[in-house]
Design a protein around this motif. Structure first.
Motif, short mmCIF file in Angstrom:
data_model
loop_
_atom_site.label_atom_id
_atom_site.label_comp_id
_atom_site.label_asym_id
_atom_site.label_seq_id
_atom_site.Cartn_x
_atom_site.Cartn_y
_atom_site.Cartn_z
N LEU A 282 0.83 -1.21 0.00
CA LEU A 282 0.00 0.00 0.00
C LEU A 282 0.86 1.26 0.00
O LEU A 282 0.52 2.25 -0.64
CB LEU A 282 -0.93 0.00 1.22
N ASN A 283 1.97 1.20 0.71
CA ASN A 283 2.87 2.36 0.74
C ASN A 283 3.46 2.64 -0.63
O ASN A 283 3.63 3.81 -1.01
CB ASN A 283 3.98 2.13 1.77
N ARG A 284 3.75 1.58 -1.37
CA ARG A 284 4.29 1.76 -2.72
C ARG A 284 3.25 2.45 -3.62
O ARG A 284 3.60 3.36 -4.39
CB ARG A 284 4.70 0.42 -3.29
N ILE A 285 1.99 2.05 -3.52
CA ILE A 285 0.94 2.69 -4.31
C ILE A 285 0.74 4.13 -3.86
O ILE A 285 0.55 5.04 -4.67
CB ILE A 285 -0.38 1.90 -4.19
N ALA A 286 0.78 4.35 -2.54
CA ALA A 286 0.61 5.70 -2.00
C ALA A 286 1.70 6.64 -2.49
O ALA A 286 1.45 7.83 -2.77
CB ALA A 286 0.59 5.66 -0.47
N ARG A 287 2.91 6.14 -2.63
CA ARG A 287 4.00 6.97 -3.14
C ARG A 287 3.77 7.35 -4.60
O ARG A 287 4.10 8.46 -5.02
CB ARG A 287 5.34 6.25 -2.96
N ASP A 288 3.22 6.44 -5.37
CA ASP A 288 2.89 6.77 -6.76
C ASP A 288 1.79 7.83 -6.81
O ASP A 288 1.83 8.74 -7.66
CB ASP A 288 2.43 5.51 -7.50
#
Length: 221
Positions: A142-148
């Motif tokens: 989820l953090n990876r998507i949030a960074r995008d």
């Protein structure tokens, strides 16, 4: 008689020797069994591994949906500034040449509708992003998507603030400078609406950018 006595002594001696050998053999076998039993180590049952709770797939889908939506808006606005600048150039041509353009007012109305659509899309996206803040979990995926999401929101904010909003303001000034009978009596209202939506779009995208940064923090492990 001597032979009988000798035979009894011999039998007694043989029995004693056999008993001694049997006792030694029994002791040896018992020792071997004990050594083998000691060599066999029964492993202790492994402790169950405690697994982290899995993120619901529905939540992952919601994150990806917001990511796709913000990417779509950011992509759609790629040529928006050039379209607004073209309208500004047309308005200045009308003013300088003192001639009317039969297509200008319809183009201006179409731009006003487009700007309203961008504002509505940004508002819906902002609401969906705020709902993710309430559902967010600390998770690497989820953090990876949030960074995008945060990266695209930052890019969209720069475009809205420094490109689109400034272009809509210049368009309003250009329309104000032309004679109403040449540029159209409704043109001033349409230009003001476009400029207002440009500012509103920037404010909504700024909120999206701020919430995207908060989303990165809430999903950070």
């Amino acid at each position: 008689m001597k032979k009988i006595m000798f035979a009894l002594v011999l039998v007694s001696f043989a029995s004693s020797a056999f008993a001694a050998d049997f006792s030694s053999l029994a002791g040896l076998k018992a020792a071997d069994i004990n050594v083998q039993a000691a060599a066999v180590v029964v492993p202790a049952p492994a402790k169950p591994v405690k697994e982290d709770p899995q993120v619901p797939q529905d939540l992952v889908n919601k994150f990806n949906q917001v990511k796709n939506d913000i990417w779509r808006i950011e992509s759609d606005t790629t040529w928006l500034r050039s379209d607004i600048d073209r309208l500004e150039s047309d308005a200045r041509q009308i003013e300088q040449n003192n001639t009317s353009d039969p297509f200008f007012l319809s183009d201006l109305q179409r731009m006003s509708i487009n700007m309203s659509r961008y504002v509505n899309d940004a508002q819906r996206l902002g609401m969906n992003l705020k709902s993710l803040l309430n559902l967010a979990q600390k998770d690497q995926g989820l953090n990876r998507i949030a960074r995008d999401i945060e990266k695209d929101a930052r890019s969209l904010l720069n475009r809205a603030q420094f490109d689109i909003e400034n272009s809509t303001q210049r368009l309003e000034w250009a329309v104000r400078g032309a004679r109403p009978e040449l540029i159209g009596h409704n043109a001033m209202r349409q230009a003001m609406e476009i400029s207002r939506n440009g500012r509103d779009f920037t404010w909504k995208v700024r909120d999206i950018s701020n919430d995207a940064r908060s989303l990165v923090s809430k999903t950070q492990l």
